[in-house]
Design an enzyme around this catalytic site. Sequence first.
Site, mmCIF file in Angstrom:
data_model
loop_
_atom_site.group_PDB
_atom_site.id
_atom_site.type_symbol
_atom_site.label_atom_id
_atom_site.label_comp_id
_atom_site.label_asym_id
_atom_site.label_seq_id
_atom_site.Cartn_x
_atom_site.Cartn_y
_atom_site.Cartn_z
ATOM 1 N N ASP A 11 0.547 -1.018 0.044
ATOM 2 C CA ASP A 11 -0.095 -0.197 -0.510
ATOM 3 C C ASP A 11 0.482 1.501 -0.451
ATOM 4 O OD1 ASP A 11 -2.402 -1.603 0.234
ATOM 5 O OD2 ASP A 11 -2.730 -1.187 2.577
ATOM 6 N N ASP A 130 -14.298 -4.943 -3.954
ATOM 7 C CA ASP A 130 -14.838 -5.604 -2.529
ATOM 8 C C ASP A 130 -15.466 -5.820 -2.212
ATOM 9 O OD1 ASP A 130 -11.500 -4.511 -2.330
ATOM 10 O OD2 ASP A 130 -12.521 -2.141 -2.515
#
Lengths: 257, 214
Positions: A11, A130
Amino acid sequence: MLRVRVIPCLDVKDGRVVKGVRFVDLVDAGDPVAAAKAYDAAGADELCFLDIRASHENRGTLLDIVGRTADACFMPLTVGGGVRTVEDVVILLASGADKVLINTAAHTDRGLVRRAAEKVGSQAVVVNIDGTRVSAEPARWEVFSHVGHRAIGIDAVAYAREVVSLGAGELLVTSKDRDGTGAGYDIALTRAIADAVTVPVIASGGAGTLDHLVAGVRDGHASAVLAASIFHFGRFSIAEAKAALKAASLPVRETGG
Amino acid sequence: MTESVAIVDYGSGNLRSAAKAFERAASDRGLNERVLVTADPDAVLRADRVVLPGVGAFADCMRGLLAVKGMRAALDEAVRKRGRPFLGICVGMQLMAERGVEFGTHKGLGWIEGEVRAIEPINGLKVPHMGWNDVTIRAGEKLFDGLPTGTPMYFVHSYNFYPARQDDVAASADYGGAVTAALRRGNMAGTQFHPEKSQAAGLRLIGNFLDWRP
């Protein structure tokens, strides 16, 4: 035999790895290129960069990271975050990415998946789904949007089928409920989508132990497993992850790392 | 004398990655090879070796290649007439076929008899064939020097090259049946997998190509 892929995900925020990578003695734990090189040496099968605060102002920073990583690491690289147009996809690929993740933009513009696949080929288009559980029995999941931070009333499995029909070559299936918990992937979600589509699925969101990685493939029917913190902080190495998969009779690529 | 390798730029493939991988492989070997990414047919004709990358759809790639004025003729001249070592990568390998079958039939370069067809997603087979798969290597293939049979390489493709002559198959992989992993006839070679993405094993193959004297 095709091997199960182990994919560390970095990330990235403002050009830095969020919380850093500490499994090796990097001079700078927040340097994404140094982290990528370390994972390359450790035998990761692919790498994933996720720009979690993608904005136009810092796009150049991301492209620079992608380019420098691709120049040094001769392995597949997937990059996502803030991909809204076909142009975004093309620029990331030209900078050195092999695959591009499309997420939120496809919620309102499904055509983006089709246009991207037509332009660069399905093999380079990964759609990130997601999913969040909205019903326990029967189990049902909806697509979760970071815009407004909520489920958006679209069935996750139906959405998976739709984006594959539009040209997605791979799906990254992330459980929003499990992400960051270390409680394990949402296996039922992973399996529901993996069994519904003909393209490979990457399990994501919640890996906390090596057993979770095994379950993602054995029970979730994923072709690959993605994880972040369990690798970054040295709890487990890539080699240990592969050893666990191998012990469960799953094929892995063993490397010197 | 410094040799050169031309990587053909016709708007397809990860050229930056390919060029860097060739540069790395050359320096690993102690070779002083000049790596050139070019859309200029004359530069291709002058190069000692030629690499044709390619990703995406067969017909798109062929169209893209033909759109570069003079490139097809330069490739035919350099590879077929002058016998320069040639490496096609992924769709770059597939383009050597007579034809590709995908929403109709499309002509390829026609260097190696056979056709390119879709891998069917039957019996739960995931398509694209994506990831590391072991390649079974024919004995004596110079491009695979130092790479034992069974070495995993990185694949990502939905179409397979079905050659008319098994003699042309240098390496194969198993994915719901035999997949052509590498082809070679004389000075013409191709890999379905991506050596530029296959870490040390891939760099080794590229180095072998740079050293190859067919």
